[in-house]
Enzyme design. Sequence first.
Site, short mmCIF file in Angstrom:
data_model
loop_
_atom_site.label_atom_id
_atom_site.label_comp_id
_atom_site.label_asym_id
_atom_site.label_seq_id
_atom_site.Cartn_x
_atom_site.Cartn_y
_atom_site.Cartn_z
N LEU A 1 38.47 79.31 42.82
CA LEU A 1 37.20 79.46 42.11
C LEU A 1 36.78 80.91 42.19
CD1 LEU A 1 35.32 76.25 43.31
CD2 LEU A 1 36.47 76.63 41.12
N ASP B 1 37.81 77.78 48.81
CA ASP B 1 37.71 77.39 47.40
C ASP B 1 39.07 77.47 46.70
OD1 ASP B 1 37.89 80.15 47.54
OD2 ASP B 1 36.55 80.49 45.86
#
Length: 174
Positions: free
Chosen positions: A60, A102
């Site tokens: 991300l 992430d």
Amino acid sequence: VVGVIINIDAEKRATQALQNKAEQDALTKLLNKNASRQQVEHHLINRPPDHPAALLLLDLDNFKKVNDHYGHMFGDTVLTHTASVIRKYFRSEDVIARIGGDEFMFVLEEYEDEVNLRNYLRSIRVNIAALFQDKLGENGLSCSIGVARSDIDGGEFKDLFKIADKALYIAKQK
């Protein structure tokens, strides 16, 4: 003749629960890094030679900003929803994992060709970008994906991971 019947169902369930806890990421319920590596290595060794696999790393973009601006609880919600989106794109036999923070890793056991693979990845990116768009606005989610293919980059996990990681780094810079 004397026989003893013992119900071991509870014991089996407890053993399975412990195994799941050891192999799963607590937040997303996806495989963790260690369990996913073992499964990927198993799949690569046992796949037919004419069935290429693709190892994908997804990160991300600017996730730290989400945590800093909206808090870690919201960040955890974002990760959980991201995992749900990702799950929809993969089959049960594909390896799907959260390997840290992430960052996610997937292995596609089979794919048709590079064009379909690119379209597939574009669709994942679009659906992740749609998450929480109303709350995040202009600073919405985006992700970068690095890919390594067994038919081009080799058939061993360490080689594929290294190449996918390098491709991820290049994608993040773009």
